[in-house]
Design a protein around this motif. Sequence first.
Motif, PDB file in Angstrom:
ATOM      1  N   ASP A  60       5.845   1.653 -11.979  1.00  0.00           N
ATOM      2  CA  ASP A  60       6.191   0.709 -13.263  1.00  0.00           C
ATOM      3  C   ASP A  60       6.577  -0.700 -12.861  1.00  0.00           C
ATOM      4  OD1 ASP A  60       8.720   1.043 -11.835  1.00  0.00           O
ATOM      5  OD2 ASP A  60       9.479   2.275 -13.423  1.00  0.00           O
ATOM      6  N   TYR A  61       7.008  -1.343 -13.643  1.00  0.00           N
ATOM      7  CA  TYR A  61       7.409  -2.739 -13.577  1.00  0.00           C
ATOM      8  C   TYR A  61       7.967  -2.919 -12.527  1.00  0.00           C
ATOM      9  CZ  TYR A  61       9.197  -7.309 -14.345  1.00  0.00           C
ATOM     10  OH  TYR A  61       9.855  -8.753 -13.910  1.00  0.00           O
ATOM     11  N   GLN A  62       9.111  -2.229 -12.246  1.00  0.00           N
ATOM     12  CA  GLN A  62      10.256  -2.254 -11.406  1.00  0.00           C
ATOM     13  C   GLN A  62       9.671  -2.408  -9.913  1.00  0.00           C
ATOM     14  OE1 GLN A  62      13.340  -3.451 -11.698  1.00  0.00           O
ATOM     15  NE2 GLN A  62      12.947  -3.441 -13.946  1.00  0.00           N
ATOM     16  N   LYS A  63       8.784  -1.279  -9.770  1.00  0.00           N
ATOM     17  CA  LYS A  63       8.043  -1.266  -8.270  1.00  0.00           C
ATOM     18  C   LYS A  63       7.220  -2.550  -8.204  1.00  0.00           C
ATOM     19  CE  LYS A  63       8.034   3.699  -7.619  1.00  0.00           C
ATOM     20  NZ  LYS A  63       7.408   4.825  -7.056  1.00  0.00           N
ATOM     21  N   VAL A  64       6.722  -2.773  -9.228  1.00  0.00           N
ATOM     22  CA  VAL A  64       5.691  -4.136  -9.139  1.00  0.00           C
ATOM     23  C   VAL A  64       6.805  -5.408  -8.744  1.00  0.00           C
ATOM     24  CG1 VAL A  64       4.467  -5.849 -10.359  1.00  0.00           C
ATOM     25  CG2 VAL A  64       3.878  -3.402 -10.596  1.00  0.00           C
ATOM     26  N   ARG A  65       7.923  -5.415  -9.278  1.00  0.00           N
ATOM     27  CA  ARG A  65       8.806  -6.564  -8.942  1.00  0.00           C
ATOM     28  C   ARG A  65       9.441  -6.254  -7.715  1.00  0.00           C
ATOM     29  NH1 ARG A  65      14.311  -5.965  -9.161  1.00  0.00           N
ATOM     30  NH2 ARG A  65      15.521  -8.046  -9.795  1.00  0.00           N
ATOM     31  N   ARG A  66       9.560  -5.227  -7.207  1.00  0.00           N
ATOM     32  CA  ARG A  66       9.999  -4.874  -5.788  1.00  0.00           C
ATOM     33  C   ARG A  66       8.998  -5.349  -4.862  1.00  0.00           C
ATOM     34  NH1 ARG A  66      12.745   0.791  -4.498  1.00  0.00           N
ATOM     35  NH2 ARG A  66      14.070  -0.280  -6.007  1.00  0.00           N
ATOM     36  N   PHE A  67       7.704  -4.861  -5.156  1.00  0.00           N
ATOM     37  CA  PHE A  67       6.612  -5.307  -4.223  1.00  0.00           C
ATOM     38  C   PHE A  67       6.586  -6.882  -4.140  1.00  0.00           C
ATOM     39  CE2 PHE A  67       2.218  -7.104  -4.354  1.00  0.00           C
ATOM     40  CZ  PHE A  67       1.849  -6.479  -2.847  1.00  0.00           C
ATOM     41  N   LEU A  68       6.741  -7.565  -5.412  1.00  0.00           N
ATOM     42  CA  LEU A  68       6.485  -8.997  -5.410  1.00  0.00           C
ATOM     43  C   LEU A  68       7.602  -9.539  -4.611  1.00  0.00           C
ATOM     44  CD1 LEU A  68       5.014  -9.493  -8.781  1.00  0.00           C
ATOM     45  CD2 LEU A  68       3.803  -9.740  -6.753  1.00  0.00           C
ATOM     46  N   LYS A  69       8.892  -9.036  -4.749  1.00  0.00           N
ATOM     47  CA  LYS A  69      10.171  -9.666  -4.160  1.00  0.00           C
ATOM     48  C   LYS A  69       9.802  -9.677  -2.634  1.00  0.00           C
ATOM     49  CE  LYS A  69      14.853  -9.519  -4.107  1.00  0.00           C
ATOM     50  NZ  LYS A  69      16.268  -8.968  -4.703  1.00  0.00           N
ATOM     51  N   ARG A  70       9.483  -8.483  -2.215  1.00  0.00           N
ATOM     52  CA  ARG A  70       9.053  -8.244  -0.889  1.00  0.00           C
ATOM     53  C   ARG A  70       8.174  -9.414  -0.108  1.00  0.00           C
ATOM     54  NH1 ARG A  70      10.837  -4.247   2.580  1.00  0.00           N
ATOM     55  NH2 ARG A  70       8.590  -4.236   3.414  1.00  0.00           N
ATOM     56  N   ARG A  71       7.153  -9.409  -0.907  1.00  0.00           N
ATOM     57  CA  ARG A  71       5.905 -10.195  -0.355  1.00  0.00           C
ATOM     58  C   ARG A  71       6.308 -11.926  -0.549  1.00  0.00           C
ATOM     59  NH1 ARG A  71       1.818 -10.524   2.909  1.00  0.00           N
ATOM     60  NH2 ARG A  71       0.230 -11.990   2.454  1.00  0.00           N
ATOM     61  N   SER A  72       7.273 -12.113  -1.465  1.00  0.00           N
ATOM     62  CA  SER A  72       7.624 -13.446  -1.504  1.00  0.00           C
ATOM     63  C   SER A  72       8.503 -13.771  -0.400  1.00  0.00           C
ATOM     64  CB  SER A  72       8.197 -13.674  -2.805  1.00  0.00           C
ATOM     65  OG  SER A  72       7.253 -13.765  -3.817  1.00  0.00           O
ATOM     66  N   LEU A  73       9.295 -12.900  -0.211  1.00  0.00           N
ATOM     67  CA  LEU A  73      10.285 -13.137   1.179  1.00  0.00           C
ATOM     68  C   LEU A  73       9.764 -13.168   2.318  1.00  0.00           C
ATOM     69  CD1 LEU A  73      13.413 -10.975  -0.177  1.00  0.00           C
ATOM     70  CD2 LEU A  73      13.470 -13.462   0.223  1.00  0.00           C
ATOM     71  N   ARG A  74       8.418 -12.546   2.582  1.00  0.00           N
ATOM     72  CA  ARG A  74       7.675 -12.582   3.556  1.00  0.00           C
ATOM     73  C   ARG A  74       7.098 -13.741   3.789  1.00  0.00           C
ATOM     74  NH1 ARG A  74       6.287 -13.710   7.438  1.00  0.00           N
ATOM     75  NH2 ARG A  74       4.509 -12.695   8.953  1.00  0.00           N
ATOM     76  N   ILE A  75       6.536 -14.481   2.771  1.00  0.00           N
ATOM     77  CA  ILE A  75       5.394 -15.559   2.885  1.00  0.00           C
ATOM     78  C   ILE A  75       6.177 -16.833   2.682  1.00  0.00           C
ATOM     79  CG2 ILE A  75       3.318 -16.652   2.051  1.00  0.00           C
ATOM     80  CD1 ILE A  75       3.027 -14.161   3.938  1.00  0.00           C
TER      81      ILE A  75
END
Length: 379
Positions: A78-93
């Motif tokens: 769902d959207y929450q999992k997408v949001r979590r994925f994007l947050k992790r990716r953004s904090l990585r890059i």
Amino acid sequence: MIPDLPQQQKIFGLDAMRVLAILLVLSAHCLWIFEGHKSLFTKIVSFSGFMGVEIFFVLSGYLIGGSLYRIFTDSGFDYQKVRRFLKRRSLRIMPSYLLILCVNLVVAFLIGLSVDEPWKYFLFLQNFAHPMLPFFPESWSMSIKEIPYFIIPFGLLVVAAVFRGIDRGKLFFIFIFMLYLSAIGNKIWFHVEHSDTMSMHDWNISLRSVFVFRYDAVLTGVLFFWLRSRFRNIWANYKWHFAILGILLFGSMAFITGVAKLSLANYPFFWNVCLLPLLSLASAMSLPFFSEWTSASVILDKPVTFLGNISYSIYLIHYSLVLWLMKQFFPTANLSVPMLFGYMIIYLSITIGLSWLLYSYYEKPILKWRMRLTKYGQG
């Protein structure tokens, strides 16, 4: 450049693949130190650097595609999992990228270098649909790597809502493959619109370095993760076969473009539409071998792990902040060959040293903070 996995889940071969890519890129840029010294060897190194970036693209697609595939095929996508994925990716890059971007802007201001539309670099739009801007030139690959990780998850949300009841694994493949075909279609459009003969320089900044014509490279890695998930036994049992085929394909492209002289002027369709996807495919065919190489001896593991950890920092600073500035203040035109080799050693030493500092005192603490957020359910 570091996989989006906890430390204990790292696979040695993927670190080795990453290190191979950054060494190829560094080697190609070292040729700028030896400009004017042309030979078959320098042509091979230059083409290998070309390949190094393609390896980064497909490896990034494979790693992050794996994360997306796992959450998409989960029943609770769902959207929450997408949001979590994007947050992790953004904090990585983003932290390291934004820091180095700001440092580049400060350096440009101090030396009086004009920067057009600097805001685009903060949104990865500097080469979205037009030739790459001249400032911070190595950042072109960042756009190609990062934009798909915002497009793909939201696209998956839409297809999951529209096509209910369809096997998620098959739906994932269809969606990614259609995106892949759209990139190939963009290349065909470019070829039709640019029927006039282009120089290699124009081709490099107008096609090879432009997002809308290149995101298929990342999607190739995503598709290969799907192949691994669906055909696990073939992936593991035929890893050497795939690797050899990849090497042969890479060698064929090098021979065709370098030795047989299949030039851009005479064969524009091959260059505009076929060459880059074939190089991405050649890179991706090494993934079964590297992904199954789970561990190595300490003698090999330590240097590979070290270089793998700092590879992202190396990529961000090695050109604009180190080599370009060195060339501006200490030109190489009148240096002898032995002095040029000394210059190269100094360049590599500075690059690795600064990259280690950036990783150790900036990137690594942020990664640890990101892992704590995930551990306590805040990510």
